[in-house]
Design a protein around this motif. Structure first.
Motif, short mmCIF file in Angstrom:
data_model
loop_
_atom_site.label_atom_id
_atom_site.label_comp_id
_atom_site.label_asym_id
_atom_site.label_seq_id
_atom_site.Cartn_x
_atom_site.Cartn_y
_atom_site.Cartn_z
N MET A 142 0.85 -1.18 0.00
CA MET A 142 0.00 0.00 0.00
C MET A 142 0.90 1.25 0.00
O MET A 142 1.82 1.35 0.79
CB MET A 142 -0.90 -0.01 1.23
CG MET A 142 -1.91 1.09 1.25
SD MET A 142 -3.16 0.74 2.49
CE MET A 142 -3.17 2.28 3.33
N ARG A 143 0.59 2.17 -0.89
CA ARG A 143 1.36 3.40 -1.01
C ARG A 143 1.01 4.36 0.12
O ARG A 143 -0.17 4.57 0.43
CB ARG A 143 1.05 4.04 -2.36
CG ARG A 143 2.01 5.15 -2.72
CD ARG A 143 1.66 5.71 -4.05
NE ARG A 143 0.53 6.60 -3.80
CZ ARG A 143 -0.08 7.34 -4.73
NH1 ARG A 143 0.30 7.24 -5.95
NH2 ARG A 143 -1.07 8.13 -4.43
N LYS A 144 2.04 4.93 0.74
CA LYS A 144 1.81 5.89 1.82
C LYS A 144 1.33 7.22 1.22
O LYS A 144 1.94 7.73 0.28
CB LYS A 144 3.09 6.10 2.62
CG LYS A 144 2.90 6.99 3.81
CD LYS A 144 4.18 7.15 4.59
CE LYS A 144 3.90 8.10 5.75
NZ LYS A 144 5.13 8.54 6.39
N LYS A 145 0.26 7.74 1.76
CA LYS A 145 -0.28 9.01 1.28
C LYS A 145 0.49 10.17 1.90
O LYS A 145 0.80 10.15 3.08
CB LYS A 145 -1.76 9.14 1.64
CG LYS A 145 -2.64 8.16 0.91
CD LYS A 145 -4.09 8.38 1.24
CE LYS A 145 -4.95 7.37 0.52
NZ LYS A 145 -6.35 7.54 0.82
N GLN A 146 0.78 11.17 1.05
CA GLN A 146 1.47 12.36 1.54
C GLN A 146 0.46 13.30 2.19
O GLN A 146 -0.72 13.31 1.82
CB GLN A 146 2.16 13.07 0.39
CG GLN A 146 3.32 12.28 -0.18
CD GLN A 146 4.11 13.10 -1.19
OE1 GLN A 146 4.20 14.32 -1.08
NE2 GLN A 146 4.66 12.43 -2.17
N PRO A 147 0.91 14.11 3.15
CA PRO A 147 -0.01 15.07 3.79
C PRO A 147 -0.58 16.05 2.76
O PRO A 147 0.14 16.54 1.87
CB PRO A 147 0.88 15.80 4.79
CG PRO A 147 2.06 14.90 5.00
CD PRO A 147 2.24 14.15 3.71
N ILE A 148 -1.86 16.34 2.88
CA ILE A 148 -2.55 17.23 1.95
C ILE A 148 -1.90 18.61 1.94
O ILE A 148 -1.67 19.19 0.88
CB ILE A 148 -4.05 17.34 2.30
CG1 ILE A 148 -4.71 15.97 2.09
CG2 ILE A 148 -4.74 18.41 1.47
CD1 ILE A 148 -6.11 15.88 2.66
N GLY A 149 -1.59 19.13 3.12
CA GLY A 149 -0.97 20.46 3.20
C GLY A 149 0.35 20.52 2.46
O GLY A 149 0.66 21.52 1.79
N LYS A 150 1.13 19.46 2.55
CA LYS A 150 2.43 19.41 1.86
C LYS A 150 2.22 19.42 0.35
O LYS A 150 2.93 20.12 -0.38
CB LYS A 150 3.19 18.15 2.29
CG LYS A 150 4.54 18.01 1.62
CD LYS A 150 5.25 16.74 2.09
CE LYS A 150 6.57 16.57 1.36
NZ LYS A 150 7.25 15.34 1.78
#
Length: 141
Positions: free
Chosen positions: A1-9
């Motif tokens: 599963m791919r780690k999601k990056q923070p939306i703010g970033k």
């Protein structure tokens, strides 16, 4: 599963990339960074707007507004006049140079938007816009 990056970033990265490209495209016209294009666009839409209204509507601080207005005035895109109803306030209006430049500015902004979403389908673009508008609403307003 791919780690999601923070939306703010992700949003911050897109903003910085967008500003970098925009600065390069607007530099030949004497329009600098710091959101000057945003101020000019709003002034073109609302001639006679006050600096305070610019600050409030664009969500910049007063110092950034003052600096951008001064630079746009020095570049010949806008003129400031004292508000006859409040001598402490200035009304800001576009010059003939700004009116002539308006279609060029809009073309640059449109081109940049197209390049930002070129990998998205029309439905995905609409969804992205809807979601960004939804999360950008200030709960205190």
């Amino acid at each position: 599963m791919r780690k999601k990056q923070p939306i703010g970033k992700l949003i911050s990265h897109l903003y910085r990339r967008n500003q970098k490209i925009l600065s390069k495209k607007l530099a030949p016209y004497g329009i600098g960074s710091g959101g000057q294009h945003s101020f000019l666009k709003l002034i073109l839409q609302r001639p006679g707007i006050t600096q305070e209204q610019l600050t409030n509507e664009l969500k910049f601080d007063k110092a950034t507004t003052a600096r951008s207005v001064k630079q746009l005035e020095e570049s010949g895109y806008i003129e400031r006049k004292t508000d006859p109803n409040d001598r402490r306030s200035y009304l800001v209006s576009p010059t003939a140079k700004a009116l002539e430049f308006a279609p060029v500015l809009q073309g640059i902004l449109d081109e940049l938007n197209v390049s930002l979403v070129h990998r998205l389908s029309e439905e995905e673009e609409d969804l992205l816009i809807d979601l960004l508008q939804k999360i950008s609403i200030d709960p205190d307003e």
